[in-house]
Design a protein around this motif. Structure first.
Motif, PDB file in Angstrom:
ATOM      1  N   LEU A   8       0.500  -0.928   0.421  1.00  0.00           N
ATOM      2  CA  LEU A   8      -0.332   0.038   0.224  1.00  0.00           C
ATOM      3  C   LEU A   8       1.284   1.067   0.195  1.00  0.00           C
ATOM      4  O   LEU A   8       0.246   2.581  -0.385  1.00  0.00           O
ATOM      5  CB  LEU A   8      -1.381   0.019   1.543  1.00  0.00           C
ATOM      6  CG  LEU A   8      -1.965   0.998   0.625  1.00  0.00           C
ATOM      7  CD1 LEU A   8      -2.834   0.900  -0.326  1.00  0.00           C
ATOM      8  CD2 LEU A   8      -3.068   0.875   2.215  1.00  0.00           C
ATOM      9  N   ALA A   9       1.770   1.205   0.812  1.00  0.00           N
ATOM     10  CA  ALA A   9       2.836   2.528   0.171  1.00  0.00           C
ATOM     11  C   ALA A   9       3.266   2.585  -0.714  1.00  0.00           C
ATOM     12  O   ALA A   9       3.872   3.786  -0.424  1.00  0.00           O
ATOM     13  CB  ALA A   9       4.227   2.206   1.744  1.00  0.00           C
ATOM     14  N   ARG A  10       3.607   1.607  -1.365  1.00  0.00           N
ATOM     15  CA  ARG A  10       4.320   2.142  -2.910  1.00  0.00           C
ATOM     16  C   ARG A  10       3.136   2.617  -3.602  1.00  0.00           C
ATOM     17  O   ARG A  10       3.760   3.214  -4.350  1.00  0.00           O
ATOM     18  CB  ARG A  10       5.064   0.511  -3.241  1.00  0.00           C
ATOM     19  CG  ARG A  10       5.541   0.053  -4.202  1.00  0.00           C
ATOM     20  CD  ARG A  10       6.317  -1.052  -4.363  1.00  0.00           C
ATOM     21  NE  ARG A  10       5.524  -2.003  -3.894  1.00  0.00           N
ATOM     22  CZ  ARG A  10       5.632  -3.583  -3.410  1.00  0.00           C
ATOM     23  NH1 ARG A  10       6.715  -3.014  -2.294  1.00  0.00           N
ATOM     24  NH2 ARG A  10       4.452  -3.849  -2.986  1.00  0.00           N
ATOM     25  N   LEU A  11       2.368   1.815  -3.272  1.00  0.00           N
ATOM     26  CA  LEU A  11       1.508   2.736  -4.480  1.00  0.00           C
ATOM     27  C   LEU A  11       0.808   4.052  -4.380  1.00  0.00           C
ATOM     28  O   LEU A  11       0.906   4.634  -4.950  1.00  0.00           O
ATOM     29  CB  LEU A  11      -0.184   1.964  -3.970  1.00  0.00           C
ATOM     30  CG  LEU A  11       0.184   0.536  -4.536  1.00  0.00           C
ATOM     31  CD1 LEU A  11      -1.279  -0.856  -4.558  1.00  0.00           C
ATOM     32  CD2 LEU A  11       0.568   0.509  -6.115  1.00  0.00           C
ATOM     33  N   GLU A  12       0.903   3.856  -2.817  1.00  0.00           N
ATOM     34  CA  GLU A  12       0.138   5.544  -2.288  1.00  0.00           C
ATOM     35  C   GLU A  12       1.306   6.471  -2.508  1.00  0.00           C
ATOM     36  O   GLU A  12       1.702   7.607  -3.235  1.00  0.00           O
ATOM     37  CB  GLU A  12       0.789   6.169  -0.597  1.00  0.00           C
ATOM     38  CG  GLU A  12      -1.190   5.446   0.099  1.00  0.00           C
ATOM     39  CD  GLU A  12      -0.748   4.876   1.551  1.00  0.00           C
ATOM     40  OE1 GLU A  12      -0.123   4.937   1.713  1.00  0.00           O
ATOM     41  OE2 GLU A  12      -1.879   4.631   1.667  1.00  0.00           O
ATOM     42  N   ARG A  13       3.406   6.011  -2.812  1.00  0.00           N
ATOM     43  CA  ARG A  13       4.235   6.793  -3.396  1.00  0.00           C
ATOM     44  C   ARG A  13       4.203   7.056  -4.705  1.00  0.00           C
ATOM     45  O   ARG A  13       4.313   7.979  -5.406  1.00  0.00           O
ATOM     46  CB  ARG A  13       5.362   5.731  -3.230  1.00  0.00           C
ATOM     47  CG  ARG A  13       5.849   6.055  -1.599  1.00  0.00           C
ATOM     48  CD  ARG A  13       7.362   5.284  -1.120  1.00  0.00           C
ATOM     49  NE  ARG A  13       7.807   4.007  -2.403  1.00  0.00           N
ATOM     50  CZ  ARG A  13       7.243   3.214  -1.324  1.00  0.00           C
ATOM     51  NH1 ARG A  13       7.152   2.980   0.106  1.00  0.00           N
ATOM     52  NH2 ARG A  13       7.667   2.162  -1.710  1.00  0.00           N
ATOM     53  N   ALA A  14       3.948   6.071  -5.233  1.00  0.00           N
ATOM     54  CA  ALA A  14       3.614   5.664  -6.816  1.00  0.00           C
ATOM     55  C   ALA A  14       2.053   7.209  -7.281  1.00  0.00           C
ATOM     56  O   ALA A  14       2.931   7.696  -8.706  1.00  0.00           O
ATOM     57  CB  ALA A  14       3.334   4.513  -7.525  1.00  0.00           C
ATOM     58  N   GLU A  15       1.524   7.276  -6.528  1.00  0.00           N
ATOM     59  CA  GLU A  15       0.257   7.989  -6.637  1.00  0.00           C
ATOM     60  C   GLU A  15       1.388   9.900  -6.826  1.00  0.00           C
ATOM     61  O   GLU A  15       0.289  10.581  -7.309  1.00  0.00           O
ATOM     62  CB  GLU A  15      -0.723   7.966  -6.032  1.00  0.00           C
ATOM     63  CG  GLU A  15      -1.332   6.946  -6.437  1.00  0.00           C
ATOM     64  CD  GLU A  15      -2.294   6.636  -7.165  1.00  0.00           C
ATOM     65  OE1 GLU A  15      -3.157   8.136  -7.366  1.00  0.00           O
ATOM     66  OE2 GLU A  15      -2.216   5.763  -7.845  1.00  0.00           O
ATOM     67  N   SER A  16       1.837   9.797  -5.813  1.00  0.00           N
ATOM     68  CA  SER A  16       2.209  10.874  -5.081  1.00  0.00           C
ATOM     69  C   SER A  16       3.849  11.593  -5.916  1.00  0.00           C
ATOM     70  O   SER A  16       3.893  12.469  -6.221  1.00  0.00           O
ATOM     71  CB  SER A  16       2.957  11.612  -4.150  1.00  0.00           C
ATOM     72  OG  SER A  16       3.982  10.134  -3.507  1.00  0.00           O
ATOM     73  N   GLY A  17       4.136  10.374  -6.763  1.00  0.00           N
ATOM     74  CA  GLY A  17       5.259  11.037  -7.819  1.00  0.00           C
ATOM     75  C   GLY A  17       6.329  10.409  -7.656  1.00  0.00           C
ATOM     76  O   GLY A  17       6.901  10.572  -8.097  1.00  0.00           O
ATOM     77  N   LEU A  18       6.802   9.618  -6.328  1.00  0.00           N
ATOM     78  CA  LEU A  18       7.736   9.407  -5.513  1.00  0.00           C
ATOM     79  C   LEU A  18       8.152   7.227  -5.825  1.00  0.00           C
ATOM     80  O   LEU A  18       8.734   6.918  -5.123  1.00  0.00           O
ATOM     81  CB  LEU A  18       8.258   9.378  -3.805  1.00  0.00           C
ATOM     82  CG  LEU A  18       7.353  10.741  -4.036  1.00  0.00           C
ATOM     83  CD1 LEU A  18       7.267  10.892  -2.234  1.00  0.00           C
ATOM     84  CD2 LEU A  18       8.618  11.717  -4.688  1.00  0.00           C
TER      85      LEU A  18
END
Length: 75
Positions: free
Chosen positions: A58-68
């Motif tokens: 989930l953290a990986r997906l959230e980073r992807a959403e934020s461009g990181l």
């Protein structure tokens, strides 16, 4: 693919098995379906709030959403 279909079938059958949802999340993520991956990881966390793999996914997906974004894990 076949693994993806099997994971979906197994999580439908065994809907209280967190590792199944983590596996499904990883497959959905690899297929590029971030929404479905997030839903699978969240279901795993509902069942096992301390599941580290679901939290990481989930953290990986959230980073992807934020461009990181870091690339998805390969295992």
């Amino acid at each position: 693919g076949e693994a993806h279909a099997t994971a979906r079938e197994l999580t439908a059958r065994f809907d209280r098995f967190p590792p199944g949802f983590v596996a499904l999340g990883r497959l959905e993520e690899a297929a590029g379906d971030r929404a479905a991956a997030a839903a699978a990881y969240r279901r795993a966390l509902q069942l096992a709030p301390d599941n580290p793999r679901a939290r990481e996914g989930l953290a990986r997906l959230e980073r992807a959403e934020s461009g990181l974004a870091a690339p998805p894990a390969s295992n």
